[in-house]
Design a protein around this motif. Structure first.
Motif, short mmCIF file in Angstrom:
data_model
loop_
_atom_site.label_atom_id
_atom_site.label_comp_id
_atom_site.label_asym_id
_atom_site.label_seq_id
_atom_site.Cartn_x
_atom_site.Cartn_y
_atom_site.Cartn_z
N ASP A 308 -11.10 -28.23 6.91
CA ASP A 308 -10.94 -26.96 7.61
C ASP A 308 -9.46 -26.56 7.70
N ALA A 309 -8.60 -27.53 7.94
CA ALA A 309 -7.17 -27.23 8.04
C ALA A 309 -6.61 -26.77 6.70
N LEU A 310 -6.99 -27.45 5.65
CA LEU A 310 -6.52 -27.07 4.31
C LEU A 310 -7.08 -25.71 3.90
N LEU A 311 -8.35 -25.48 4.23
CA LEU A 311 -8.98 -24.20 3.90
C LEU A 311 -8.28 -23.05 4.63
N GLU A 312 -8.02 -23.25 5.90
CA GLU A 312 -7.35 -22.21 6.67
C GLU A 312 -5.96 -21.91 6.09
N GLU A 313 -5.24 -22.95 5.72
CA GLU A 313 -3.91 -22.77 5.16
C GLU A 313 -3.94 -21.95 3.87
N GLN A 314 -4.91 -22.27 2.99
CA GLN A 314 -4.99 -21.56 1.72
C GLN A 314 -5.47 -20.12 1.90
N LEU A 315 -6.41 -19.92 2.81
CA LEU A 315 -6.91 -18.57 3.06
C LEU A 315 -5.82 -17.68 3.65
N LEU A 316 -5.00 -18.25 4.54
CA LEU A 316 -3.90 -17.47 5.11
C LEU A 316 -2.87 -17.11 4.04
N GLU A 317 -2.59 -18.05 3.16
CA GLU A 317 -1.63 -17.77 2.08
C GLU A 317 -2.17 -16.68 1.15
N LEU A 318 -3.46 -16.75 0.88
CA LEU A 318 -4.08 -15.73 0.03
C LEU A 318 -4.09 -14.37 0.72
N ALA A 319 -4.35 -14.38 2.03
CA ALA A 319 -4.34 -13.13 2.79
C ALA A 319 -2.96 -12.50 2.80
N ARG A 320 -1.92 -13.33 2.95
CA ARG A 320 -0.55 -12.80 2.91
C ARG A 320 -0.23 -12.19 1.56
N LEU A 321 -0.73 -12.82 0.51
CA LEU A 321 -0.48 -12.29 -0.82
C LEU A 321 -1.20 -10.95 -1.02
N TYR A 322 -2.44 -10.86 -0.55
CA TYR A 322 -3.17 -9.59 -0.66
C TYR A 322 -2.47 -8.49 0.15
N GLU A 323 -1.90 -8.85 1.28
CA GLU A 323 -1.15 -7.87 2.07
C GLU A 323 0.06 -7.38 1.26
N GLN A 324 0.72 -8.30 0.57
CA GLN A 324 1.86 -7.92 -0.26
C GLN A 324 1.41 -7.01 -1.40
N ILE A 325 0.26 -7.33 -1.99
CA ILE A 325 -0.28 -6.51 -3.07
C ILE A 325 -0.58 -5.10 -2.58
N GLU A 326 -1.19 -4.99 -1.39
CA GLU A 326 -1.50 -3.68 -0.82
C GLU A 326 -0.23 -2.88 -0.55
N GLN A 327 0.80 -3.56 -0.09
CA GLN A 327 2.07 -2.88 0.18
C GLN A 327 2.69 -2.37 -1.11
N GLN A 328 2.62 -3.18 -2.17
CA GLN A 328 3.15 -2.76 -3.45
C GLN A 328 2.39 -1.56 -3.99
N ALA A 329 1.06 -1.59 -3.84
CA ALA A 329 0.23 -0.50 -4.34
C ALA A 329 0.46 0.79 -3.57
N ALA A 330 0.82 0.67 -2.28
CA ALA A 330 1.00 1.86 -1.43
C ALA A 330 2.36 2.51 -1.62
N GLN A 331 3.32 1.83 -2.21
CA GLN A 331 4.68 2.36 -2.35
C GLN A 331 4.75 3.68 -3.11
N PRO A 332 4.10 3.83 -4.28
CA PRO A 332 4.17 5.10 -4.98
C PRO A 332 3.58 6.25 -4.19
N ALA A 333 2.45 5.96 -3.49
CA ALA A 333 1.81 6.99 -2.68
C ALA A 333 2.70 7.41 -1.53
N ALA A 334 3.41 6.46 -0.93
CA ALA A 334 4.28 6.77 0.19
C ALA A 334 5.47 7.61 -0.25
N ALA A 335 5.89 7.40 -1.51
CA ALA A 335 7.05 8.14 -2.01
C ALA A 335 6.70 9.55 -2.45
N ALA A 336 5.41 9.82 -2.63
CA ALA A 336 4.98 11.14 -3.10
C ALA A 336 5.15 12.15 -1.99
N PRO A 337 5.50 13.44 -2.32
CA PRO A 337 5.68 14.46 -1.30
C PRO A 337 4.36 14.85 -0.67
#
Length: 337
Positions: A308-337
């Motif tokens: 459970d501890a190892l699973l939680e650690e990996q899931l959190l790391e994956l969640a952080r990466l998906y958050e980074q991916i979402e932020q990267q994907a949102a950058q062009p839209a945020a820059a649009a007028p």
């Protein structure tokens, strides 16, 4: 913008050099490449079928904005297809990023020692292809749609490489239909098992295998081809019937891991969401997902608290990466007028 696609009648060594060096934008470092090789057809009937299969791959490559190279499709031989194939692989090895797809369409032979793919002129052996591919460091799929192709898995299997063969052994020597169904499945929405808007190599393999089996049953014939997929580097391969959906429920007796996980991360035509992910983040995500699979495989050997501890650690790391991916994907839209 990807390079323009050359017609089948112009593919030879000279056109390969022009494709790379002349009159086009520089090749993107992460561009996918699709290399299709049509072998010696034997008869005009097979020549027509093989041409149709290669045209489907060319269409898929165009949809994927991939660089497409066809070998063996021109009416006249200008040079040697064996040497042209080697030259193409050498050139593709210079690029270290971006997926590489190599598709062999035709017939094969096996004499009990050496498996070969039949080219116009000298054939290429599984061992030769293995040696040529040693310099290739980018993610690579080699798909051999020929008869007697099973031994290519043993020869070509390697970490980070996916190998698909139309037969499970060198003794399955009859004409294979698998390649035709695979060329359809790579773009068929019905092959998208997990409904994520894109067809992985695994999904295309499963669809083509099952359509091949259905074809033999419809004709009331005993199947003389049984496709295999290897993507864990053990050289053993897996059959389509070992999967429920996209999840492998069986593996070879001596295998250390199941097949199919890397192949399910390998897409020729990516969805819009997948295209928005930077290559480095995609690589990190894929590795984390594979680590998560490996942890789940180890669950029976771990104490519940440790798992459970190892699973939680990996899931959190994956969640952080998906958050980074979402932020990267949102950058062009945020820059649009």
């Amino acid at each position: 913008m990807g390079p323009e696609t050359f017609s089948r009648t112009a593919v030879n060594l000279l056109s390969l050099m022009l494709l790379i060096f002349v009159g086009q934008d520089p090749v993107a470092l992460d561009q996918t490449a699709v290399v299709v090789v049509i072998g010696a057809p034997g008869t005009s009937e097979y020549a027509g079928e093989f041409a149709t299969w290669s045209e489907r791959w060319q269409t898929a490559a165009q949809q994927a904005d991939a660089r497409f190279t066809l070998i063996g499709g021109d009416a006249q031989i200008n040079g040697d297809d064996h040497d042209v194939l080697q030259e193409v692989i050498v050139k593709e090895a210079e690029q270290t990023q971006g997926d590489l797809w190599i598709v062999l369409i035709g017939h094969g032979t096996f004499d009990g020692r050496a498996a070969k793919f039949n080219l116009r002129g000298p054939d290429v052996t599984a061992t030769e292809l293995k040696n040529w591919l040693e310099a290739v460091q980018r993610p690579t799929a080699i798909i051999n749609c020929a008869s007697c192709s099973g031994p290519f898995i043993n020869a070509l299997s390697a970490p980070g490489r996916m190998v698909v063969t139309a037969t499970k052994s060198g003794s399955e020597q009859n004409y294979c239909r698998f390649g035709g169904f695979l060329s359809q499945a790579i773009t068929d929405p019905q092959a998208d098992i997990d409904k994520d808007g894109q067809n992985s190599l695994l999904e295309a393999f499963l669809a083509a295998s099952r359509n091949t089996e259905a074809e033999y049953k419809q004709q009331g014939r005993l199947a003389t081809e049984h496709a295999l997929l290897d993507d864990n580097g053990d050289g053993l391969g897996a059959a389509a019937e070992w999967f429920q959906g996209i999840r492998a429920t069986q593996k070879a007796e001596s295998a250390q891991a199941v097949d199919g996980r890397r192949a399910h991360q390998f897409h020729l035509i990516r969805s819009e969401l997948e295209r928005s992910i930077p290559e480095e983040l995609r690589r990190q995500r894929n590795e984390l997902e594979l680590q998560l699979h490996e942890l789940r495989d180890k669950k029976p050997t771990l104490a519940a608290e440790e798992y459970d501890a190892l699973l939680e650690e990996q899931l959190l790391e994956l969640a952080r990466l998906y958050e980074q991916i979402e932020q990267q994907a949102a950058q062009p839209a945020a820059a649009a007028p």
